[in-house]
Design an enzyme around this catalytic site. Structure first.
Site, PDB file in Angstrom:
ATOM      1  N   ALA A  40       0.714  -1.263  -0.055  1.00 23.21           N
ATOM      2  CA  ALA A  40       0.074   0.066   0.172  1.00 23.21           C
ATOM      3  C   ALA A  40       1.015   1.256   0.067  1.00 23.21           C
ATOM      4  CB  ALA A  40      -0.816  -0.134   1.136  1.00 23.21           C
ATOM      5  N   TYR A  60       3.284   4.149  -2.283  1.00 25.24           N
ATOM      6  CA  TYR A  60       3.179   5.128  -3.350  1.00 25.24           C
ATOM      7  C   TYR A  60       2.686   4.760  -4.598  1.00 25.24           C
ATOM      8  CZ  TYR A  60       5.835   8.435  -0.457  1.00 25.24           C
ATOM      9  OH  TYR A  60       6.152   9.249   0.644  1.00 25.24           O
ATOM     10  N   VAL A  61       3.084   3.485  -5.127  1.00 30.02           N
ATOM     11  CA  VAL A  61       2.335   2.930  -6.345  1.00 30.02           C
ATOM     12  C   VAL A  61       1.080   2.308  -5.971  1.00 30.02           C
ATOM     13  CG1 VAL A  61       2.750   1.194  -7.985  1.00 30.02           C
ATOM     14  CG2 VAL A  61       4.556   2.921  -7.550  1.00 30.02           C
ATOM     15  N   VAL A 108       5.081  -4.432  -4.037  1.00 31.51           N
ATOM     16  CA  VAL A 108       6.054  -4.219  -3.076  1.00 31.51           C
ATOM     17  C   VAL A 108       7.261  -3.415  -3.270  1.00 31.51           C
ATOM     18  CG1 VAL A 108       5.291  -5.998  -1.666  1.00 31.51           C
ATOM     19  CG2 VAL A 108       7.184  -6.373  -3.292  1.00 31.51           C
ATOM     20  N   GLU A 119       5.621  10.832  -9.111  1.00 29.40           N
ATOM     21  CA  GLU A 119       4.916  11.333  -7.971  1.00 29.40           C
ATOM     22  C   GLU A 119       4.801  12.731  -7.923  1.00 29.40           C
ATOM     23  OE1 GLU A 119       7.287  10.050  -4.236  1.00 29.40           O
ATOM     24  OE2 GLU A 119       7.456   8.278  -5.131  1.00 29.40           O
ATOM     25  N   CYS A 139      13.134   5.924  -7.737  1.00 34.03           N
ATOM     26  CA  CYS A 139      13.260   5.128  -8.893  1.00 34.03           C
ATOM     27  C   CYS A 139      14.691   5.520  -9.800  1.00 34.03           C
ATOM     28  CB  CYS A 139      12.154   5.599  -9.811  1.00 34.03           C
ATOM     29  SG  CYS A 139      10.573   4.689  -9.127  1.00 34.03           S
ATOM     30  N   PHE A 188      12.174  15.441  -2.908  1.00 33.97           N
ATOM     31  CA  PHE A 188      13.041  15.183  -4.067  1.00 33.97           C
ATOM     32  C   PHE A 188      12.164  15.963  -5.389  1.00 33.97           C
ATOM     33  CE2 PHE A 188      10.912  12.217  -7.126  1.00 33.97           C
ATOM     34  CZ  PHE A 188       9.884  11.627  -6.563  1.00 33.97           C
TER      35      PHE A 188
HETATM   36  P1  NAD Z   1       6.623   1.831  -0.948  1.00 36.63           P
HETATM   37  O1  NAD Z   1       7.813   1.350   0.160  1.00 36.63           O
HETATM   38  O2  NAD Z   1       6.080   3.278  -0.745  1.00 36.63           O
HETATM   39  O3  NAD Z   1       5.604   0.660  -0.763  1.00 36.63           O
HETATM   40  C1  NAD Z   1       5.735  -0.626  -0.780  1.00 36.63           C
HETATM   41  C2  NAD Z   1       4.811  -1.393   0.357  1.00 36.63           C
HETATM   42  O4  NAD Z   1       4.956  -3.049   0.311  1.00 36.63           O
HETATM   43  C3  NAD Z   1       5.192  -0.947   1.942  1.00 36.63           C
HETATM   44  O5  NAD Z   1       4.356  -0.164   2.349  1.00 36.63           O
HETATM   45  C4  NAD Z   1       5.791  -2.253   2.369  1.00 36.63           C
HETATM   46  O6  NAD Z   1       5.401  -2.266   3.782  1.00 36.63           O
HETATM   47  C5  NAD Z   1       4.825  -3.285   1.662  1.00 36.63           C
HETATM   48  N1  NAD Z   1       5.083  -4.721   1.731  1.00 36.63           N
HETATM   49  C6  NAD Z   1       6.355  -5.228   1.280  1.00 36.63           C
HETATM   50  N2  NAD Z   1       6.401  -6.340   1.642  1.00 36.63           N
HETATM   51  C7  NAD Z   1       5.157  -6.802   1.606  1.00 36.63           C
HETATM   52  C8  NAD Z   1       4.515  -8.153   1.854  1.00 36.63           C
HETATM   53  N3  NAD Z   1       5.260  -9.481   1.617  1.00 36.63           N
HETATM   54  N4  NAD Z   1       3.318  -8.175   1.986  1.00 36.63           N
HETATM   55  C9  NAD Z   1       2.525  -7.011   2.316  1.00 36.63           C
HETATM   56  N5  NAD Z   1       3.053  -5.728   2.042  1.00 36.63           N
HETATM   57  C10 NAD Z   1       4.543  -5.523   1.928  1.00 36.63           C
HETATM   58  O7  NAD Z   1       7.351   1.503  -2.550  1.00 36.63           O
HETATM   59  P2  NAD Z   1       6.812   2.281  -3.843  1.00 36.63           P
HETATM   60  O8  NAD Z   1       7.195   3.501  -4.100  1.00 36.63           O
HETATM   61  O9  NAD Z   1       5.050   2.305  -3.749  1.00 36.63           O
HETATM   62  O10 NAD Z   1       7.267   1.365  -4.998  1.00 36.63           O
HETATM   63  C11 NAD Z   1       6.677  -0.171  -4.990  1.00 36.63           C
HETATM   64  C12 NAD Z   1       7.443  -0.581  -6.275  1.00 36.63           C
HETATM   65  O11 NAD Z   1       7.056   0.207  -7.451  1.00 36.63           O
HETATM   66  C13 NAD Z   1       8.824  -0.480  -6.362  1.00 36.63           C
HETATM   67  O12 NAD Z   1       9.099  -1.668  -7.246  1.00 36.63           O
HETATM   68  C14 NAD Z   1       9.109   0.707  -7.319  1.00 36.63           C
HETATM   69  O13 NAD Z   1      10.370   0.613  -7.987  1.00 36.63           O
HETATM   70  C15 NAD Z   1       7.999   0.739  -8.359  1.00 36.63           C
HETATM   71  N6  NAD Z   1       7.649   2.106  -8.678  1.00 36.63           N
HETATM   72  C16 NAD Z   1       7.544   3.050  -7.806  1.00 36.63           C
HETATM   73  C17 NAD Z   1       7.502   4.342  -8.443  1.00 36.63           C
HETATM   74  C18 NAD Z   1       7.214   5.580  -7.448  1.00 36.63           C
HETATM   75  O14 NAD Z   1       7.162   6.817  -8.014  1.00 36.63           O
HETATM   76  N7  NAD Z   1       7.389   5.277  -6.202  1.00 36.63           N
HETATM   77  C19 NAD Z   1       7.046   4.449  -9.832  1.00 36.63           C
HETATM   78  C20 NAD Z   1       7.014   3.458 -10.699  1.00 36.63           C
HETATM   79  C21 NAD Z   1       7.378   2.094  -9.990  1.00 36.63           C
HETATM   80  C1  UDX Z   2       9.994   8.867 -12.173  1.00 37.25           C
HETATM   81  C2  UDX Z   2       9.316   8.813 -13.577  1.00 37.25           C
HETATM   82  O1  UDX Z   2       9.187  10.009 -14.206  1.00 37.25           O
HETATM   83  C3  UDX Z   2       8.285   7.883 -13.813  1.00 37.25           C
HETATM   84  O2  UDX Z   2       7.595   7.518 -14.816  1.00 37.25           O
HETATM   85  C4  UDX Z   2       8.399   6.596 -12.904  1.00 37.25           C
HETATM   86  O3  UDX Z   2       7.214   5.718 -12.961  1.00 37.25           O
HETATM   87  C5  UDX Z   2       9.095   6.779 -11.705  1.00 37.25           C
HETATM   88  O4  UDX Z   2      10.053   7.707 -11.759  1.00 37.25           O
HETATM   89  P1  UDX Z   2       9.419  10.327 -10.215  1.00 37.25           P
HETATM   90  O5  UDX Z   2      10.708   9.890  -9.798  1.00 37.25           O
HETATM   91  O6  UDX Z   2       8.108  10.265  -9.362  1.00 37.25           O
HETATM   92  O7  UDX Z   2       8.854   9.402 -11.255  1.00 37.25           O
HETATM   93  O8  UDX Z   2       9.225  11.749 -10.634  1.00 37.25           O
HETATM   94  P2  UDX Z   2      10.303  12.739 -11.865  1.00 37.25           P
HETATM   95  O9  UDX Z   2       9.210  13.799 -12.152  1.00 37.25           O
HETATM   96  O10 UDX Z   2      10.345  11.870 -12.868  1.00 37.25           O
HETATM   97  O11 UDX Z   2      11.279  13.486 -11.389  1.00 37.25           O
HETATM   98  C6  UDX Z   2      12.530  12.741 -10.901  1.00 37.25           C
HETATM   99  C7  UDX Z   2      13.581  13.723 -10.426  1.00 37.25           C
HETATM  100  O12 UDX Z   2      14.169  14.433 -11.753  1.00 37.25           O
HETATM  101  C8  UDX Z   2      13.215  14.944  -9.596  1.00 37.25           C
HETATM  102  O13 UDX Z   2      14.154  15.049  -8.330  1.00 37.25           O
HETATM  103  C9  UDX Z   2      12.952  16.035 -10.429  1.00 37.25           C
HETATM  104  O14 UDX Z   2      12.903  17.083  -9.766  1.00 37.25           O
HETATM  105  C10 UDX Z   2      14.105  15.624 -11.410  1.00 37.25           C
HETATM  106  N1  UDX Z   2      13.987  16.421 -12.567  1.00 37.25           N
HETATM  107  C11 UDX Z   2      12.709  16.230 -13.465  1.00 37.25           C
HETATM  108  C12 UDX Z   2      14.823  17.363 -13.268  1.00 37.25           C
HETATM  109  O15 UDX Z   2      15.610  17.610 -12.294  1.00 37.25           O
HETATM  110  N2  UDX Z   2      14.710  17.915 -14.148  1.00 37.25           N
HETATM  111  C13 UDX Z   2      13.721  17.584 -15.101  1.00 37.25           C
HETATM  112  O16 UDX Z   2      13.479  18.152 -16.365  1.00 37.25           O
HETATM  113  C14 UDX Z   2      12.522  16.429 -14.667  1.00 37.25           C
END
Ligand code: NAD
Ligand code: UDX
Length: 468
Positions: A12, A14-15, A91, A167, A278, A340
């Site tokens: 649960a 960010y994704v 996760v 994000e 990421c 960030f």
């Molecule tokens: P996050 O740490 O915010 O969330 C992951 C959650 O999974 C945590 O709350 C954790 O407690 C839970 N978890 C872990 N193991 C578990 C289990 N066995 N059962 C139940 N819950 C469990 O991470 P996030 O930012 O949501 O990223 C998740 C994935 O998505 C990563 O692989 C990341 O690379 C990818 N991703 C993230 C973003 C982003 O912008 N944050 C974007 C695209 C892809």
């Molecule tokens: C990124 C990807 O954009 C997204 O598609 C993927 O699913 C997850 O990783 P995120 O990290 O949430 O998303 O934000 P993003 O807007 O990509 O910014 C990443 C970093 O780059 C930030 O620190 C941002 O400030 C920086 N950035 C972005 C720059 O410095 N210059 C730019 O032109 C754009």
């Protein structure tokens, strides 16, 4: 075709949170349950006054519309697994801190534990969807684990469905995705499972934007997309160093380059360095993959994107020290922004952490303000960044402030680390009045109007422009 009526999301964060909340909103006929091991996080998702665990514009409205209707948050992972027909594994997959591949490879422990739990608990067939970002061919390991542990009559189809949301704009990205990518085995069962998931997205995404590909292409596309996006920023940041040394202006250069329709104008903004959970993680993951495949030149190529980012952060803190007459010992520096990027409370890999750590080691006094990041998070990040310094000592050097104005009071320099809109709009004349003179501004985000600030009296140093 398989009809999906019950979806489970494991994780649960960010994704998982925003993604599955939007599925619930757009598919009222589907029951969506999001589970997590972290009880505090689930309690926050369920909080009566909607104090959700993550800040994301528009998210609260989505959760308000569906929670208790067809969207549920729970810590009961097993019940969730038993009931669902389709399970997203969302996760965390952080960079490994120790062992083989430490500092590069993705830690797949959480993915594996979730997969094993699905196999152990499931009493009927499931579609299991990799939502987490994982190295190429992880789906194969998941399939092997599921098949080796499944009960008779339980069949598992594995799909890859990487998430591309950013994000700060997660909800609008999910409402209007550039594309939805689904990878599956090219077998009849694999294609059926793929069609089932595509059917879920088809409730609001046009078919032309739903791309179906092979499993490995899907997994690799996610790493590739992030690597190429980050590479643009490192390219522009590398040019920003040339601009500072020559008198060119990075905004003008990026704009001129971006006018070429083959390059395009987006994502060319010079900065103090990219952050976020990421980019760095996924590139290091790609570097590790390349090395494991005995492709050292490919690995070195991508590694350079991260190295350039480290250089950019170092270069920026050095510029602050150099400009402030080669010492900031005992001087007060206001750091505006700790997240960030703007519109998020997330601090993972934020450039602000590195800057503050650098200022601390120069024995400066730091005032920090961010409109969204909670205080405990700042202390946590700063202790992690300087593991040998006790929190008490950090607190003697760093003060967390309640407003930008308060942070800038009596400071010698203001450093803009995050592009929050409110920093553009603060009363800079008021800020100037209460600062030590000469008053410096270091704009790491090309955010403020340098000419206007110079008129007030500030000495403005902007990334990608010669200094004042
Ligand atoms: P996050 O740490 O915010 O969330 C992951 C959650 O999974 C945590 O709350 C954790 O407690 C839970 N978890 C872990 N193991 C578990 C289990 N066995 N059962 C139940 N819950 C469990 O991470 P996030 O930012 O949501 O990223 C998740 C994935 O998505 C990563 O692989 C990341 O690379 C990818 N991703 C993230 C973003 C982003 O912008 N944050 C974007 C695209 C892809
Ligand atoms: C990124 C990807 O954009 C997204 O598609 C993927 O699913 C997850 O990783 P995120 O990290 O949430 O998303 O934000 P993003 O807007 O990509 O910014 C990443 C970093 O780059 C930030 O620190 C941002 O400030 C920086 N950035 C972005 C720059 O410095 N210059 C730019 O032109 C754009």
């Amino acid at each position: 075709p398989i009809k999906v009526s019950k979806i489970l999301c494991i994780g649960a964060g960010y994704v998982g949170g925003p993604t599955c909340a939007v599925i619930a909103l757009k598919c009222p006929h589907i029951t969506v349950t999001i589970v997590d091991l972290n009880k505090a996080r689930i309690d926050a998702w369920n909080s009566p006054d909607f104090k959700l665990p993550i800040y994301e514009p528009g998210l609260e409205d989505v959760v308000r519309a569906c929670r208790g209707r067809n969207l549920f948050f729970s810590t009961d992972v097993e019940k969730g697994i038993r009931e669902a027909e389709l399970i997203f594994v969302s996760v965390n997959t952080p960079t490994k801190k120790s062992g083989v591949g430490a500092g590069f490879a993705a830690d797949l422990n959480y993915v594996e534990l979730a997969t094993r739990q699905i196999a152990a608990v499931a009493t009927s067939s499931k579609i299991v969807v990799e939502k987490s970002t994982v190295p190429c061919r992880t789906a194969e390991s998941m399939r092997t684990i599921l098949e080796a542990n499944s009960k008779p009559g339980c069949h598992f189809d594995i799909l890859s469905n990487p998430e591309f949301l950013a994000e700060g704009t997660a909800i609008s990205d999910l409402f209007n995705p550039d594309r939805v990518l689904i990878g599956s085995l090219q077998t009849p069962e694999g294609k059926d499972a793929c069609a089932a998931l595509a059917g879920v997205y088809a409730n609001w995404v046009s078919p032309a934007q739903i791309l179906t590909v092979g499993l490995w292409s899907s997994e690799l596309s996610k790493l590739a997309a992030n690597a190429m996006l980050a590479q643009r920023i490192s390219s522009v940041n590398a040019l920003s160093a040339i601009c500072e040394a020559t008198g060119a202006n990075i905004d003008e250069v990026a704009n001129a380059v971006g006018y070429d329709s083959r390059v395009g104008p987006k994502f060319l903004k010079a900065s103090v360095g990219f952050g976020g959970s990421c980019f760095q993680k996924d590139i290091l993951n790609l570097v590790y993959l390349s090395e494991s495949l005995h492709l050292p030149e490919v690995a070195a190529y991508w590694r350079q994107v991260v190295e350039m980012n480290e250089y950019q952060k170092r270069r920026f803190s050095k510029r602050v020290v150099d400009t402030l007459f080669n010492t900031i010992t005992g001087k007060r520096i206001a750091v505006l922004g700790f997240a960030f990027k703007a519109d998020t409370g997330d601090t993972r890999e934020s450039a602000a952490i590195t800057l503050i750590r650098d200022f601390q080691s120069e024995r400066a006094l730091v005032n920090v303000y961010d409109p969204q990041v909670v205080e405990e998070q700042i202390w946590l990040d700063l202790t992690e960044a300087s593991p040998n310094v006790p929190l008490d000592s950090i607190k003697k050097q760093v003060k967390i402030c309640g407003s930008a104005l308060e942070a800038c009071r009596d400071a010698e320099a203001v450093v803009i680390a995050t592009e929050w809109k409110e920093f553009k709009e603060i009363d800079w004349s008021e800020v100037y009045k209460h600062m030590k003179k000469p008053a410096f501004v270091f704009d790491g985000r090309l955010l403020v109007d340098a000419a206007k600030l110079t008129e007030i009296g500030f000495k403005v140093n902007t990334i990608g422009r010669p200094g004042a």
